[in-house]
Design an enzyme around this catalytic site. Structure first.
Site, mmCIF file in Angstrom:
data_model
loop_
_atom_site.group_PDB
_atom_site.id
_atom_site.type_symbol
_atom_site.label_atom_id
_atom_site.label_comp_id
_atom_site.label_asym_id
_atom_site.label_seq_id
_atom_site.Cartn_x
_atom_site.Cartn_y
_atom_site.Cartn_z
ATOM 1 N N GLY A 290 21.072 -18.387 70.284
ATOM 2 C CA GLY A 290 20.533 -19.624 69.713
ATOM 3 C C GLY A 290 21.162 -19.954 68.372
ATOM 4 O O GLY A 290 22.322 -19.595 68.099
ATOM 5 N N SER A 291 20.369 -20.558 67.515
ATOM 6 C CA SER A 291 20.925 -21.152 66.295
ATOM 7 C C SER A 291 21.505 -20.146 65.325
ATOM 8 O O SER A 291 22.247 -20.528 64.410
ATOM 9 C CB SER A 291 19.841 -21.957 65.583
ATOM 10 O OG SER A 291 19.292 -22.904 66.472
ATOM 11 N N THR A 292 21.163 -18.879 65.453
ATOM 12 C CA THR A 292 21.783 -17.904 64.552
ATOM 13 C C THR A 292 23.300 -17.956 64.698
ATOM 14 O O THR A 292 24.033 -17.663 63.752
ATOM 15 C CB THR A 292 21.295 -16.479 64.851
ATOM 16 O OG1 THR A 292 21.367 -16.233 66.241
ATOM 17 C CG2 THR A 292 19.858 -16.284 64.397
#
Lengths: 571, 387
Positions: A290-292
């Protein structure tokens, strides 16, 4: 000699006697011959018996008494970085039977089952009736059980002393330390690594002697490990998640200081260690992070030199590619600067960043930072990341914000360490590694300036208004990080309410020493109405870990910066 | 050893001067070993049949005391008194052996034990020394005066005894009695013709037994082929090999727990496992010493009765030891036979003590013999000091 002389003497007596008493002595002579013959026969028989005794004395005792040394192979202790014992050998007693010597199998089974209540009566009976030389009945009994069985006084059974692995830390280090099988061979975790390093050969050649084996020292700090596990267990419960995990990685050396994944297992009673949901998610599970992953996308864009901190990206409209439409979760509907893309976690902005370097450049960068290859470390349980077989535009766009590519949490943390430490990438290790050693075995994969920018962005995300990492802050420890709330694929579609959340953090941000990554799988809102995003659950895990562990990790708290910031705001 | 004055003519002093101390030492050693080994072998058996662990060991000690007393007492007797004792015992035991057929306690299909006033005795054990002494007397009388049909009576006596033993049935004692009688007759100068005939009869009897009795055939077949249920003898061999030269240590043996008769027929193997082949050697040498010394005394003896009696008594003793040890060592088909003095058994122990008391008595130095010889200058050969 004496006997011989007497015999001669007796003979001479005879000669004399015959003269005096001829008739009587003539039969006496025959009798004497007969007595001598009898003596000779008896002498012969006793000599045969003596010979047989010597023959027996030269025979080797029955060697079919089962494996004696094979199973008692010693293993070195495993200790944490401070010398706390994580795994050690203890003596146990294993019950065997020699069915040939069993007098009454019924009685034996009946009596044994009074002590070993879980004994399979039928199977044991058949074993005892088998007539073979050696069978195991029950391995690794407690001293109490052994004493009770001895009290039964059964013939034909015995005990072998065996070594058994004991893990004082129990579940806390279960996934790192791993397990051994009943023959004391490492089968998972660092136990297996130790065997693969030549211990198995040593044991096979009989040279593994307990006193000679140096303890194996890990980079893990049991205290921090305990905190990490404690926090993820709490989080899993609090957020009703199916799993959680976290890692504390030394950003400067690549040493894993703590790493845990729950649900785990009790290595002292690992009946469920093979269950599918008890795998070590941190290294053996692959996830769409995801956004990491936007950290890497941003770093890639900066490192390419084509953009800088002041570059802007158009995030006004969703991107439509093929059948997919890319939207922002916290959509601002305007042109965003690079830091804004980062702290607002803009999918559109990230896609635009990836667009700057192109598809090939994107893949090359992820490869360079190690997110696409199977991570090399001591732990045997390492999964291979997945990526699209052929990278197309759509893949580059989705991968820019962390979908379409799966990687392990641990290597995500390792990549983040490179972002934080000035651009040096190394293989993560569970063994102590000095700074010099780390420098020698690392590769410079980023411009130091990129790393500086990334620190700024991480810090900003935790401190700026609207930053998603605010809940990770710990007073004095300058935590910065990036959230990741990924939708999980359910039945082939991304489901908006089934999530995999992560928080990728580092501290202290002015010179990051540790990277902390937490993951939480399918969390539910803590209370109805609250969102279940990474900022709400994954970030607090990191915050709690750092708050509790940072003092032990030797990071000096510094409250001046916060104070200054406050003062600055008054000015 | 405390020497007693020649002027001291008290019975004890005379006894001490004249008794064969080598024999005495050997018998006492065996008795002592019997007690020690009963501690090794019998607790396992006692526990198995639900008795107190040291039941048999205690009884062994209790029996050893009267046995020792009886042996010493008998050794004080004069040859004439020995003959009378033997005659009395023979008559009494023959009566008992008839009685045992009707009143005896049946154990494992055989009636061998007679029980009165809470004491069970095995008459056949007491019969053996009496029988041997009486046969010796009969052979000696026949030799002294060939018109006395001593040999004929001896044959008759044998037939009666063997009949009674077979009726019990007790094959072990039968073989022992037949063998001893044969050897005594052989020593008494039986012509080779008769030896061949009796030997032929013996072999023939063996064949008949092999053909007629299933258990005899089974045992011999098992011995020859090593197939079938050779559990006890295999265990005995394993025990000895496992023990090695110096044994696994007292109480460490395992075979005694498995062999049913470890305190009786297989005490030799138990001794070997726990105390080593070395002790087996010592036991074997003690027996060989007693037998060969007894026979060598018989060789030098000038009185026929004494010669045959001593010879016969040590032969029955020797045969018993040889059979027991050979079975333990898998040199012979399995045959239940006790090891004299060592195996557990009250009747056996006391009967053996009587036998050996007789041996001690008959081998005492006898000054009257010199007179009988008519050679005042000559001393009995066995009393000549070894240069």
């Amino acid at each position: 000699m004496i006997g011989l002389k007497r015999w001669k003497k007796a003979k001479s007596d005879d000669a004399e006697a015959i003269v005096i008493n001829g008739a009587r002595k003539s039969t006496g002579g025959r009798t004497k011959t007969r007595v001598v013959m009898t003596m000779a026969v008896f002498f012969g028989i006793y000599a045969t018996i003596a010979g047989r005794l010597v023959f027996y004395g030269l025979q080797n005792p029955d060697e079919s008494r089962g494996p004696a040394s094979r199973v008692t192979a010693s293993r070195p202790d495993i200790v944490d970085r401070n010398g706390e014992v994580l795994a050690t050998d203890i003596k146990t007693f294993s019950l065997f039977a020699e069915p040939r010597r069993i007098v009454d199998a019924d009685e034996a089974v009946e009596k044994l089952s009074t002590v070993l209540t879980d004994l399979d009566v039928e199977q044991t009976y058949h074993k005892l009736k088998s007539g073979t030389g050696f069978v195991w009945l029950k391995r690794q009994l407690t001293p109490r059980q052994q004493a009770d069985i001895m009290q039964l006084g059964l013939p034909g059974i015995g005990f072998r002393t065996e070594k058994r692995r004991f893990y004082p830390a129990g579940e806390t280090t279960s996934h790192i330390v791993g397990l051994t099988n009943i023959d004391n061979k490492g089968i998972s975790g660092l136990e297996k690594y130790i065997d693969d390093q030549g211990l198995a050969d040593l044991q096979a050649s009989g040279l593994a002697i307990a006193s000679d084996l140096q303890p194996v020292r890990l980079s893990v700090d049991l205290r921090v490990q305990h905190i990490v596990r404690d926090e993820i267990v709490n989080a899993m419960q609090k957020y009703h998640a199916i799993a959680a995990g976290a890692v504390v990685l030394n950003a400067k050396t690549g040493e894993v200081v703590a790493m845990a994944s729950v649900p785990d297992f009790d290595p002292n009673n690992p009946y469920n260690a093979q269950d599918k949901d008890r795998l070590n998610r941190m290294s053996a599970g692959v996830y769409e992070m995801g956004s990491t992953i936007k950290s890497f996308t941003t770093a890639m864009a900066l490192d390419s030199g084509k953009v800088n901190m002041n570059s802007t990206f158009d995030a006004r409209r969703p991107i439509t590619i093929g059948r997919q439409t890319i939207r922002d979760f916290h959509g601002k509907g305007r042109v965003l600067t690079l830091p804004e893309v980062f702290i607002y976690s803009s999918n559109i902005g990230s896609a635009r960043e990836a667009d700057v370097v192109g598809i090939d450049g994107h893949r090359e960068f992820l490869k360079r930072i190690g997110l696409l290859d199977r991570m090399k470390t001591e732990l045997p349980e390492v999964a291979r990341p997945t990526e699209p077989r052929v990278w197309k535009k759509v893949h580059s766009i989705t991968i820019a914000f962390g979908h379409g590519m799966s990687t392990t949490p641990l290597q995500t943390a390792v990549g983040a360490a490179a972002l934080m430490n000035g651009g040096k990438l190394f293989e993560p290790t569970f063994l102590p590694r000095s700074q010099a050693d780390a420098d020698a075995h690392s590769s410079q994969i980023l411009n130091p300036q990129t790393s500086m920018d990334m620190r700024y962005l991480y810090n900003l995300n935790a401190t700026a208004p609207g930053g998603s990492g605010k809940r990770a802050t710990v007073p004095g420890y300058r935590v910065g990080g990036k959230t990741g709330t990924a939708e999980k694929v359910v039945n082939g579609r991304y489901a908006s309410d089934v999530r995999f959340n992560a928080f990728l953090a580092a501290f202290p941000m002015d010179d990051p020493q540790y990277v902390v990554l937490s993951i939480i799988d399918e969390p539910k809102p803590e209370k109805p109405g609250l969102p279940a995003t990474a900022g709400m659950n994954a970030a607090p895990i990191v915050s709690n870990i750092i708050r509790r562990a940072a003092p032990m990790l030797g990071v000096q708290p510094d409250f001046s910066q916060e104070t200054e910031a406050k003062l600055a705001s008054y000015q | 050893m405390a020497a007693t004055s020649r002027l001291d003519t008290s019975p004890v002093a005379v006894w001490w001067r004249t008794v064969d101390r080598w024999f005495l030492a050997a018998f006492l050693s065996l008795m002592g070993l019997g007690i020690v080994l009963s501690f090794a072998a019998s607790p396992a058996v006692a526990e198995r049949i639900g008795l107190d662990s040291f039941h048999f060991a205690t009884r062994q000690i209790i029996f050893t005391l009267p046995a020792l007393g009886v042996m010493l007492l008998v050794s004080f007797l004069k040859p004439r008194q020995i003959r009378r004792l033997a005659l009395f015992m023979l008559i009494a035991m023959l009566i008992c052996m008839v009685a045992v057929l009707f009143l005896g306690v049946e154990v494992k299909g055989a009636r061998r034990w007679l029980s009165f006033a809470g004491v069970s005795i095995q008459p056949s054990e007491f019969l053996k020394p009496a029988f041997v002494v009486m046969c010796a007397w009969l052979f000696a009388e026949h030799k002294r005066q060939p018109d006395i049909p001593g040999n004929f009576f001896a044959v008759g006596l044998l037939i009666v005894v063997v009949t009674l033993l077979v009726a019990q049935p007790d094959m072990g004692q039968t073989i022992l009695v037949l063998g001893t009688w044969g050897i005594m007759f052989f020593m008494a100068g039986l012509p080779w013709f008769w030896i061949a005939l009796l030997g032929g009869l013996g072999v023939g009897g063996g064949f008949v037994a092999y053909e007629m009795f299933d258990h005899v055939r089974g045992r011999i077949d098992r011995f020859l082929t090593g197939e079938g249920d050779t559990f006890q003898v295999d265990m005995g061999r394993d025990a000895l090999i496992n023990g090695g030269w110096f044994g696994v240590g007292p109480g460490e043996g395992t075979v005694k727990r498995v062999i049913p008769d470890s305190h009786a027929d297989f005490v030799f193997a138990v001794a070997g496992e726990e105390f080593g082949l070395f002790l087996c050697f010592v036991i074997m040498v003690l027996f060989a010493f007693i037998v060969l010394r007894g026979l060598s005394i018989a060789l030098k003896e000038h009185d026929d009765f004494t010669r045959y009696a001593v010879g016969g008594l040590v032969v029955v003793f020797g045969l018993q030891s040889v059979i027991n040890m050979c079975v333990n060592l898998q040199l012979m088909p399995a045959k239940g036979m006790t090891l004299p003095f060592i195996s557990y058994g009250g009747s056996s122990l006391i009967a053996i003590a009587i036998s050996m008391g007789m041996v001690l008595s008959l081998t005492r130095k006898k000054p009257e013999k010199r007179r009988q010889m008519g050679l005042g200058a000559s001393v009995p050969p066995h009393s000549v000091p070894a240069e």
